[in-house]
Design a protein around this motif. Structure first.
Motif, short mmCIF file in Angstrom:
data_model
loop_
_atom_site.label_atom_id
_atom_site.label_comp_id
_atom_site.label_asym_id
_atom_site.label_seq_id
_atom_site.Cartn_x
_atom_site.Cartn_y
_atom_site.Cartn_z
N HIS A 18 1.84 3.93 -1.43
CA HIS A 18 1.61 4.50 -2.75
C HIS A 18 2.80 5.33 -3.22
O HIS A 18 3.39 6.08 -2.48
CB HIS A 18 0.38 5.40 -2.74
CG HIS A 18 -0.89 4.66 -2.57
ND1 HIS A 18 -1.18 3.50 -3.26
CD2 HIS A 18 -1.97 4.91 -1.79
CE1 HIS A 18 -2.38 3.08 -2.91
NE2 HIS A 18 -2.87 3.91 -2.03
N LEU A 73 -3.38 14.31 -1.33
CA LEU A 73 -2.90 12.94 -1.42
C LEU A 73 -1.38 12.97 -1.35
O LEU A 73 -0.76 14.01 -1.58
CB LEU A 73 -3.30 12.31 -2.76
CG LEU A 73 -4.78 12.13 -3.06
CD1 LEU A 73 -4.96 11.64 -4.49
CD2 LEU A 73 -5.43 11.15 -2.09
N SER A 74 -0.76 11.85 -1.08
CA SER A 74 0.70 11.75 -1.18
C SER A 74 1.06 11.14 -2.52
O SER A 74 0.52 10.09 -2.90
CB SER A 74 1.27 10.88 -0.05
OG SER A 74 2.68 10.77 -0.20
N GLY A 125 -2.95 6.87 6.52
CA GLY A 125 -3.30 5.94 5.46
C GLY A 125 -2.64 4.58 5.61
O GLY A 125 -3.04 3.62 4.94
N ASN A 126 -1.65 4.48 6.48
CA ASN A 126 -0.93 3.23 6.68
C ASN A 126 -1.21 2.59 8.03
O ASN A 126 -0.64 1.55 8.36
CB ASN A 126 0.58 3.47 6.56
CG ASN A 126 0.96 4.07 5.23
OD1 ASN A 126 1.03 5.29 5.09
ND2 ASN A 126 1.18 3.24 4.23
N VAL A 132 -8.83 2.54 2.43
CA VAL A 132 -7.58 2.74 1.69
C VAL A 132 -7.17 1.56 0.81
O VAL A 132 -6.32 1.73 -0.07
CB VAL A 132 -6.41 3.12 2.64
CG1 VAL A 132 -6.67 4.44 3.31
CG2 VAL A 132 -6.14 2.04 3.67
N ILE A 145 -8.84 10.02 5.35
CA ILE A 145 -8.15 9.12 6.28
C ILE A 145 -8.00 9.74 7.67
O ILE A 145 -7.42 9.16 8.57
CB ILE A 145 -6.78 8.69 5.73
CG1 ILE A 145 -5.92 9.89 5.35
CG2 ILE A 145 -6.97 7.75 4.54
CD1 ILE A 145 -4.51 9.52 4.91
N ASP A 182 -6.73 9.32 0.93
CA ASP A 182 -6.00 8.23 0.28
C ASP A 182 -6.94 7.57 -0.71
O ASP A 182 -8.13 7.86 -0.74
CB ASP A 182 -5.50 7.23 1.32
CG ASP A 182 -4.22 6.53 0.87
OD1 ASP A 182 -3.98 6.46 -0.35
OD2 ASP A 182 -3.48 6.04 1.75
N TYR A 183 -6.41 6.67 -1.52
CA TYR A 183 -7.19 6.11 -2.61
C TYR A 183 -6.93 4.63 -2.79
O TYR A 183 -5.93 4.09 -2.33
CB TYR A 183 -6.84 6.82 -3.92
CG TYR A 183 -5.46 6.47 -4.44
CD1 TYR A 183 -5.28 5.39 -5.30
CD2 TYR A 183 -4.34 7.20 -4.05
CE1 TYR A 183 -4.03 5.04 -5.75
CE2 TYR A 183 -3.08 6.86 -4.51
CZ TYR A 183 -2.93 5.78 -5.36
OH TYR A 183 -1.68 5.43 -5.80
N TYR A 184 -7.85 3.98 -3.48
CA TYR A 184 -7.60 2.64 -4.00
C TYR A 184 -8.40 2.48 -5.28
O TYR A 184 -9.41 3.16 -5.50
CB TYR A 184 -7.96 1.54 -2.99
CG TYR A 184 -9.43 1.35 -2.72
CD1 TYR A 184 -10.20 0.48 -3.49
CD2 TYR A 184 -10.05 2.04 -1.67
CE1 TYR A 184 -11.54 0.30 -3.24
CE2 TYR A 184 -11.40 1.86 -1.41
CZ TYR A 184 -12.14 0.99 -2.20
OH TYR A 184 -13.48 0.82 -1.94
N HIS A 237 0.78 -1.23 0.00
CA HIS A 237 0.00 0.00 0.00
C HIS A 237 0.82 1.28 0.00
O HIS A 237 0.25 2.35 -0.17
CB HIS A 237 -0.94 0.02 1.21
CG HIS A 237 -1.73 1.28 1.30
ND1 HIS A 237 -2.66 1.63 0.33
CD2 HIS A 237 -1.72 2.30 2.19
CE1 HIS A 237 -3.20 2.80 0.64
NE2 HIS A 237 -2.66 3.22 1.76
#
Length: 488
Positions: free
Chosen positions: A30, A319-320, A400-401, A436, A308, A293-295, A28
């Protein structure tokens, strides 16, 4: 490689090695950069003309252009010329799907692969989408549920029941160009945006074709889309003000705004992913500690953006663009090299002592990663170490993690024979993971299995068994040892 596989001994280390720059095989972390001329990722300063408000200006409802239907034809006994346009005049067709456009095509003499532009302007309620790929792969796409069941994508780009009226608006961000600002309070876990792709470009195009050929395919893929959709792509940032031809500008737009997407799990060409453009999502700027965050879901061919952490009205949505678990210098070197900017987020502009403290925490996190996938007697992993790593994640605001840290906690407590504490952390991992990675992600499903029956999970008492002895009072009364469950 899924996290549960890494942690159950199927992989020795958490992999951060990228096959392409940013084409991550880690679960994950990203990283949106890619190897297409060392450009990539999502847009940092997306100035002008973008959609806001979940496509409320009509992108999701455009009348389909170019109504004439073509079917891709594969020429038999063709004498292949290197990277020359492939004919579409023959008797055989590419399945039964009514593509709006199926050309141009180019065939590489080196690999004998033909790549074409396949456009369906009726996809996602006439929003449209273009695919640059091989005829075989285009055929595969038409067998997936988003093509077979149009209702799945009918409202996905507006997501009427959850994000309309829009929770954000486009504004000029000092030093960044255009960005998205929250109009209302957005709670953690809430959906912010969901979009089907505008362009999906097979990485094979960059590997098999010369620059002029794949640039022509990109330009055609954009030009074939419905007019309003095309306008919004052309309004995306190129990161500079250079005067370019139409084809060069589209190439720069794609390079600046694309996400890397892994292949569909059943895709016969697993060795090549896609680089994908979502013009609405590209309006979100970078932050090393983002609030969203995204998926990507292959089930709906859709990219989902979720909060998040809680986001307050007036706050920029971010976003990162890179793996956030990197030290300050490494992050900024990569951002500058690929996107051409120095990050001005709060973490990167903090006083030097705070940056150094952050770097120390990052170094500790990276040092401990391998311990949780090492099930030998030499591993330092334990519930206490997992608690430390979770604390480091929280201090670093790696929201996000966090599901990763909670997954480690669940596994370590279960491996030590503490089932109810393991279930507590597994529930937290599921709650944090769904926004996420999605509800069908293998890590989420693994944690749900642990919640259902921690004693039957492969991790049950594993540290105790490896280190010798079953401990006192650890086994459920009447429960047999699960020595054969390790590989489940």
């Amino acid at each position: 490689m899924r996290l549960f596989q890494q942690l159950s001994g199927l992989s020795v280390l958490v992999s951060l090695v990228l096959a392409h720059e940013g084409h991550s095989h880690d679960h994950h972390h990203h990283d949106h950069s890619h190897d297409h001329e060392d450009l990539g990722g999502i847009n940092f300063c997306g100035d002008g003309g973008s959609l806001t408000g979940g496509c409320q200006d009509g992108l999701g409802n455009i009348a389909a252009a170019d109504q004439k239907v073509f079917l891709w034809k594969e020429k038999e006994n063709e004498t292949t010329q290197q990277d020359s346009p492939a004919s579409d005049e023959d008797d055989s067709t590419l399945g039964n799907h009514p593509w709006t456009h199926t050309k141009p095509c180019f065939t590489s003499a080196e690999t004998n692969h033909t790549l074409c532009v396949f456009t369906d302007n009726h996809f996602a309620s006439n929003r449209g989408a273009s695919f640059i790929t091989t005829p075989e792969r285009a055929t595969f796409f038409t067998t997936t549920t988003p093509f077979l069941d149009p209702s799945l994508t009918k409202d996905i780009n507006q997501d009427l029941h959850r994000t309309i009226p829009s929770r954000y608006e486009k504004q000029l961000i000092p030093g960044k160009g255009m960005g998205l600002i929250a109009k209302v309070h957005i709670p953690r876990g809430a959906l912010i945006m969901a979009n089907t792709p505008s362009l999906m470009i097979d990485y094979r195009a960059f590997e098999d074709l010369p620059k002029d050929s794949y640039r022509q395919l990109q330009a055609s893929a954009v030009d074939h889309l419905p007019p309003l959709h095309r306008e919004h792509i052309m309004a995306l940032s190129t990161h500079d003000s250079a005067d370019r031809s139409h084809i060069e500008k589209i190439d720069k737009i794609c390079g600046t705004n694309a996400f890397d997407i892994d292949p569909h799990p059943e895709d016969p060409m697993q060795d090549h992913g896609f680089y994908v453009v979502f013009p609405e999502i590209s309006r979100m700027n970078h932050d090393c500690r983002p609030n969203a965050d995204y998926y990507f879901s292959h089930d709906t061919l859709t990219q989902y953006i979720h909060a998040i952490r809680d986001i307050i009205p007036g706050e920029e949505l971010t976003l990162s663009y890179i793996n956030p678990v990197m030290k300050h210098k490494a992050r900024n070197e990569k951002l500058n090299r690929i996107w051409g900017f120095q990050c001005s987020c709060p973490l990167c502009t903090a006083p030097t002592p705070q940056q150094l403290a952050s770097d120390t925490r990052i170094a500790q996190i990276r040092d401990f990663w391998g311990e949780f996938s090492d099930w030998s007697t030499d591993s330092r992993a334990s519930p206490q170490l997992a608690e430390l790593v979770a604390s480091l994640y929280e201090q670093e605001k790696l929201w996000g993690n966090m599901y990763e840290a909670y997954t480690w906690l669940a596994l370590e407590y279960n491996a030590a024979g503490e089932p109810w504490t393991a279930v507590k952390w597994a529930n937290k991992a599921v709650e944090r993971g769904i926004p996420v990675v999605g509800e069908n992600d293998s890590d989420v499903l693994q944690m749900e299995r642990l919640i259902k029956d921690p004693w039957a999970h492969w991790s049950w008492m594993k540290r105790v068994r490896v280190r010798g002895g079953w401990g006192k009072g650890r086994e459920r009364e009447g429960e047999e040892n699960h020595e054969n469950d390790d590989d489940e």
